[in-house]
Scaffold this active site. Structure first.
Site, short mmCIF file in Angstrom:
data_model
loop_
_atom_site.label_atom_id
_atom_site.label_comp_id
_atom_site.label_asym_id
_atom_site.label_seq_id
_atom_site.Cartn_x
_atom_site.Cartn_y
_atom_site.Cartn_z
N CYS A 229 0.81 -1.23 0.00
CA CYS A 229 0.00 0.00 0.00
C CYS A 229 0.84 1.27 0.00
CB CYS A 229 -0.93 -0.01 1.21
SG CYS A 229 -2.08 -1.39 1.23
N ASN A 429 -10.41 0.76 1.77
CA ASN A 429 -8.96 0.72 1.57
C ASN A 429 -8.69 0.47 0.09
OD1 ASN A 429 -6.24 0.22 1.45
ND2 ASN A 429 -6.20 -1.28 3.11
#
Length: 505
Positions: A229, A429
């Site tokens: 990420c 997310n």
């Protein structure tokens, strides 16, 4: 006749040695010619370094330099020194604009829809479904996050073709919007960086973008995979470094993640969590080092700082793609994840502090450090007040628990964490692109003023923590922006009842 063969071999070896020597002579020649201006300045600089003002005055007097001649000499010297300075100074990097892909309403996935689709997949028993429900209810997600089309089919299925369709939809959608906003000709883009952690097809994702937009043949293109990420800021850092060597060009940075082929169908609970966490999204960012674009750019990149904790085994293994006991592939999240993330963030902000904090905070931090390490005083470690260094903070929306910990440990206000919490609630997310949805939220709220400092901080597998610091070059007027939040920003104040119970825990 018997000696002819060795002689021919000797001739070949001698020719090779000669060609190698000529090669280095040519390289030396090109290097000397290319840098002749700098080499010619060396004797002048060394001479001037040993001259005082009185020596310079005597030199002008002996050479009988008049006012005009002296002015010309000083001007020439100033031009040479200025040329040298601007040649060696790092090029400034500007963020011209960015865009975040907003999927169509048909791809929305409520918590109820998520539970229905996982049951249709016929991969999970009652126990694993109960675990899914527990995670999704505590995730901090709202009812309008997005998932790929394949996940909403009557019988959810995955294939390479559907994964490509997913990536093409989000990536091309973000780039199309960005090109429409900036008006930049695709032939002027000299650098392309695409990051996607888990989906890495052949040809690469960067080749996919080159093919779609017919980018020029000498473009510097890169596809970053497996970097988690935090890859969005890694891509920005890579583009920044490349822009130092490529004058007057643009760099396109694209961040996304693919879910279609990365659904876990086993029963390992540490792997089931990822099914609940990741959602559909993508961002496209256009950077440039052209000083003529400064006037219409939004931000200037001030710092990028990368921290890698992969040398530690616990950090390296805390987020890992692997098979479970039944041979099914998934991404396993370790119980040590929060601890590892905390250590990585601590290391990163310790390195970032001297670059951004005011002197008053640095003195307090240093005094605390000396007291604990040298004088062995039993005092609590001092955490600098980063609110004094930044007006806006975008924390990767990796999960509610992570945001809670960072808010607590950095003593942030709910106002500072609001963009991250709202992004988590509205879009979920979206991996490496989440930071840009958060900045888009801040802009849509009309909060960004000229001179404001923005801190983006992300973390991901490896384990890595990366920071990016930007300075706003102008006030961002939300009324003139195409933004995924614009049409609904008023629906998401912090104190809305249906959000507060989820966020407040």
């Amino acid at each position: 006749m018997g000696n002819q063969k060795p002689q021919s071999q000797n001739i070949v070896i001698e020719n090779k040695q000669t060609s190698v020597k000529l090669k280095y002579v040519k390289l030396g020649y090109h290097y000397l010619i290319s840098n002749f201006m700098y080499f010619s300045l060396i004797p002048l600089i060394l001479t001037l370094a040993h001259l005082s003002l009185e020596d310079l005055a005597q030199l002008f007097h002996r050479l009988d330099l008049g006012l005009v001649s002296g002015t010309l000499v000083c001007t020439a010297l100033t031009v040479c020194l200025a040329t040298l300075y601007f040649s060696w100074r790092p090029r400034e990097v500007y963020l011209l604009d960015f865009s975040c892909f907003k999927p169509e309403p048909a791809l929305m996935c409520s918590r109820e829809t998520f539970m229905r689709q996982t049951s249709l997949a016929e991969l999970f028993n009652d126990e694993t479904q109960a675990f899914h429900r527990k995670i999704i209810e505590r995730s901090g997600y709202g009812q309008r996050t997005y998932v790929p089309k394949a996940a909403l089919e009557d019988v959810p299925s995955a294939s390479m073709g559907k994964a490509r369709e997913e990536v093409e939809m989000v990536v091309f959608g973000a780039i199309d919007e960005l090109l429409a906003k900036t008006g930049v000709n695709v032939k002027d883009i000299g650098i392309l960086v695409v990051n996607c952690s888990l989906f890495n097809p052949t040809p690469s994702l960067s080749a996919m973008v080159v093919n779609r937009y017919k980018l020029r043949g000498n473009i510097l293109s890169y596809s970053l995979g497996g970097m988690g990420c935090s890859a969005g800021l890694i891509s920005v850092d890579l583009a920044k470094r490349l822009l130092q060597d490529q004058p007057n060009t643009y760099a396109l940075v694209v961040s996304t993640e693919s879910m279609t082929l990365n659904w876990y169908g086993g029963k390992n609970k540490s792997m089931l969590i990822t099914n609940c966490l990741f959602r559909l999204g993508s961002s496209a960012v256009l950077l440039t080092n052209k000083w003529t674009e400064r006037r219409r750019s939004k931000y200037q990149l001030m710092h990028t700082l990368r921290t890698h904790k992969g040398a530690d085994d616990k950090s390296y293994r805390c987020v890992m793609q692997q098979e479970d006991e039944d041979g099914k592939v998934g991404v396993e999240l370790s119980r040590d994840l929060l601890t590892v993330a905390g250590e990585a963030i601590k290391t990163n902000i310790t390195m970032l502090g001297p670059l951004v904090l005011p002197a008053s905070e640095q003195i307090l931090f240093l005094a605390n450090l000396v007291g604990r390490k040298i004088f062995k005083m039993k005092i609590k470690q001092y955490v600098p007040d980063f609110k004094l260094a930044f007006e806006h903070i975008c924390i990767h929306a990796g999960g509610r628990a992570v945001l809670d910990e960072i808010e607590k440990n950095l003593s942030l206000t709910k106002w500072h964490v609001e963009p991250s919490r709202m992004t988590l609630y509205r879009f979920g997310n979206t991996s490496s692109s989440s930071l840009w949805y958060e900045l888009a939220y801040t802009e849509a709220k009309g909060r960004v003023r000229k001179g404001d400092r923005v801190w983006q901080i992300a973390f991901g597998s490896g384990f890595k923590c990366n920071s990016g610091v930007w300075r706003a070059l102008r006030r961002i007027n939300p009324a003139k922006e195409k933004n995924p939040w614009i049409d609904e920003i008023d629906e998401f104040p912090v104190d809305v009842p249906d959000i507060q119970p989820v966020i407040g825990h």
